[in-house]
Scaffold this motif. Structure first.
Motif, PDB file in Angstrom:
ATOM      1  N   GLN A  14      -9.561  68.461 -27.046  1.00  8.71           N
ATOM      2  CA  GLN A  14     -10.280  67.848 -25.921  1.00  8.71           C
ATOM      3  C   GLN A  14     -10.264  66.320 -26.040  1.00  8.71           C
ATOM      4  N   GLN A  15     -10.464  65.838 -27.264  1.00  8.35           N
ATOM      5  CA  GLN A  15     -10.431  64.394 -27.486  1.00  8.35           C
ATOM      6  C   GLN A  15      -9.045  63.824 -27.205  1.00  8.35           C
ATOM      7  N   ILE A  16      -8.014  64.550 -27.622  1.00  6.77           N
ATOM      8  CA  ILE A  16      -6.633  64.096 -27.381  1.00  6.77           C
ATOM      9  C   ILE A  16      -6.341  64.050 -25.885  1.00  6.77           C
ATOM     10  N   SER A  17      -6.802  65.106 -25.165  1.00  3.90           N
ATOM     11  CA  SER A  17      -6.585  65.145 -23.714  1.00  3.90           C
ATOM     12  C   SER A  17      -7.264  63.955 -23.034  1.00  3.90           C
ATOM     13  N   THR A  18      -8.505  63.677 -23.469  1.00  3.17           N
ATOM     14  CA  THR A  18      -9.233  62.526 -22.903  1.00  3.17           C
ATOM     15  C   THR A  18      -8.507  61.222 -23.202  1.00  3.17           C
ATOM     16  N   LEU A  19      -8.033  61.070 -24.433  1.00  2.28           N
ATOM     17  CA  LEU A  19      -7.308  59.854 -24.808  1.00  2.28           C
ATOM     18  C   LEU A  19      -6.006  59.717 -24.024  1.00  2.28           C
ATOM     19  N   GLN A  20      -5.324  60.867 -23.785  1.00  2.00           N
ATOM     20  CA  GLN A  20      -4.088  60.827 -23.008  1.00  2.00           C
ATOM     21  C   GLN A  20      -4.371  60.387 -21.570  1.00  2.00           C
ATOM     22  N   GLN A  21      -5.473  60.897 -20.997  1.00  2.00           N
ATOM     23  CA  GLN A  21      -5.853  60.492 -19.646  1.00  2.00           C
ATOM     24  C   GLN A  21      -6.171  58.995 -19.602  1.00  2.00           C
ATOM     25  N   GLN A  22      -6.919  58.556 -20.637  1.00  2.00           N
ATOM     26  CA  GLN A  22      -7.244  57.123 -20.685  1.00  2.00           C
ATOM     27  C   GLN A  22      -5.992  56.273 -20.851  1.00  2.00           C
ATOM     28  N   LEU A  23      -5.047  56.798 -21.660  1.00  2.00           N
ATOM     29  CA  LEU A  23      -3.801  56.070 -21.876  1.00  2.00           C
ATOM     30  C   LEU A  23      -2.977  56.000 -20.592  1.00  2.00           C
ATOM     31  N   THR A  24      -2.944  57.121 -19.860  1.00  2.00           N
ATOM     32  CA  THR A  24      -2.210  57.147 -18.583  1.00  2.00           C
ATOM     33  C   THR A  24      -2.825  56.162 -17.590  1.00  2.00           C
ATOM     34  N   ALA A  25      -4.158  56.163 -17.521  1.00  2.00           N
ATOM     35  CA  ALA A  25      -4.846  55.236 -16.607  1.00  2.00           C
ATOM     36  C   ALA A  25      -4.586  53.788 -17.013  1.00  2.00           C
ATOM     37  N   SER A  26      -4.604  53.539 -18.312  1.00  2.00           N
ATOM     38  CA  SER A  26      -4.349  52.180 -18.803  1.00  2.00           C
ATOM     39  C   SER A  26      -2.922  51.754 -18.496  1.00  2.00           C
ATOM     40  N   GLU A  27      -1.982  52.684 -18.638  1.00  2.00           N
ATOM     41  CA  GLU A  27      -0.575  52.371 -18.328  1.00  2.00           C
ATOM     42  C   GLU A  27      -0.404  52.032 -16.847  1.00  2.00           C
ATOM     43  N   ALA A  28      -1.061  52.816 -15.982  1.00  2.00           N
ATOM     44  CA  ALA A  28      -0.964  52.570 -14.538  1.00  2.00           C
ATOM     45  C   ALA A  28      -1.561  51.203 -14.195  1.00  2.00           C
ATOM     46  N   ARG A  29      -2.685  50.926 -14.808  1.00  2.00           N
ATOM     47  CA  ARG A  29      -3.342  49.625 -14.561  1.00  2.00           C
ATOM     48  C   ARG A  29      -2.453  48.477 -15.047  1.00  2.00           C
ATOM     49  N   TYR A  30      -1.834  48.703 -16.202  1.00  2.54           N
ATOM     50  CA  TYR A  30      -0.945  47.673 -16.742  1.00  2.54           C
ATOM     51  C   TYR A  30       0.227  47.409 -15.797  1.00  2.54           C
ATOM     52  N   GLN A  31       0.835  48.476 -15.267  1.00  4.92           N
ATOM     53  CA  GLN A  31       1.967  48.316 -14.347  1.00  4.92           C
ATOM     54  C   GLN A  31       1.530  47.608 -13.068  1.00  4.92           C
ATOM     55  N   ASP A  32       0.325  47.964 -12.626  1.00  2.89           N
ATOM     56  CA  ASP A  32      -0.193  47.319 -11.409  1.00  2.89           C
ATOM     57  C   ASP A  32      -0.405  45.822 -11.630  1.00  2.89           C
ATOM     58  N   LEU A  33      -1.018  45.484 -12.749  1.00  2.87           N
ATOM     59  CA  LEU A  33      -1.261  44.078 -13.064  1.00  2.87           C
ATOM     60  C   LEU A  33       0.047  43.324 -13.261  1.00  2.87           C
ATOM     61  N   ARG A  34       1.027  44.006 -13.888  1.00  2.00           N
ATOM     62  CA  ARG A  34       2.325  43.367 -14.110  1.00  2.00           C
ATOM     63  C   ARG A  34       3.024  43.073 -12.778  1.00  2.00           C
TER      64      ARG A  34
END
Length: 260
Positions: A216-236
């Motif tokens: 469950q923790q890994i799934s949450t971290l993966q979701q957070q990582l995906t959201a962070s990646e999307a935000r990073y691409q948007d900012l870039r």
């Protein structure tokens, strides 16, 4: 499971623990009687033709050997040890009667427990059991002394065997015979294995819970990582757009200034 918990579930032994027969006082004293009897017969009976010699030596040997065999057999069979110790008692009784007969036949006195000649030896024999405690003195004993000393040892051995038999009886009542011990060992081993299996099952259930939580923790971290990646691409992308827009403005200004 801790070591203490494991120790609490150690099954009993099939073979009954016990002292080595060489260390038993009852054996040491019976060996003393055997060796003294052989010496007595050699000193006070004719070299040949006396049947009593064979009887006395054999009785003394039977006393000693049955204690040895009983101690060894007792590791697996308390019943067998009880029988052999009783055989040893009978041999001791026979030997005692032979010494009494010798005194009576030769008109020698029997020392009673209060006899001052006997008391020093009684004190000595209570704490001395091995043959070497007696054999050095025995060649100087008279027939009267020899018989009464050996009779005292016979009485002491008989008392020791009685105590030993009572202890065996108590052990048998508490622990049973070989079949009961075999059953107890097998049952104890199975109980130990069952307890070990239950402990492993409990540990396995705990590990499963921990694994589910980690997943469950890994799934949450993966979701957070995906959201962070999307935000990073948007900012870039925004940064790139701003950069290109700025470049266009600079180029436009340069062109304007050049025309002027």
């Amino acid at each position: 499971m801790t070591k203490k918990d494991n120790d609490d579930h150690i099954p009993p032994h099939v073979l009954r623990p016990g002292a080595r027969w060489q260390d038993l006082y009852i054996y040491q004293k019976s060996d003393t009687l055997y060796q003294l009897t052989a010496l007595f017969c050699k000193r006070f009976f004719p070299a040949r033709g006396e049947r009593t010699v064979d009887q006395m030596v054999q009785a003394a040997r039977s006393l000693k050997q049955n204690i040895v065999e009983g101690s060894e057999d007792g590791k697996t069979s308390t019943e067998m040890e009880l029988n052999l110790i009783n055989v040893a008692r009978s041999s001791n009784d026979e030997l005692r009667e032979d010494y009494k007969d010798y005194l009576n036949k030769n008109h020698l006195p029997f020392w009673n427990p209060s006899d001052p000649k006997l008391q020093p030896f009684q004190e000595y024999s209570r704490t001395h059991n091995k043959p070497e405690d007696y054999l050095a003195q025995a060649p100087q004993w008279t027939a009267e002394q020899f018989c009464n000393i050996c009779l005292t040892l016979c009485y002491q051995v008989d008392a020791m065997m009685n105590r030993y038999l009572k202890r065996l009886d108590k052990l048998f009542k508490e622990n049973g015979g070989i079949k009961e011990r075999m059953y107890a060992v097998r049952t104890g081993y199975r109980q130990q294995q069952d307890e070990h299996m239950r402990a492993l099952e409990r540990e396995n259930a705990t590990l499963k819970q921990q694994l589910t939580s980690l997943q469950q923790q890994i799934s949450t971290l993966q979701q957070q990582l995906t959201a962070s990646e999307a935000r990073y691409q948007d900012l870039r992308q925004r940064a790139l757009n701003a950069y290109y827009h700025q470049q266009d403005e600079i180029a436009a200004l340069k062109k304007k200034l050049g025309e002027d």
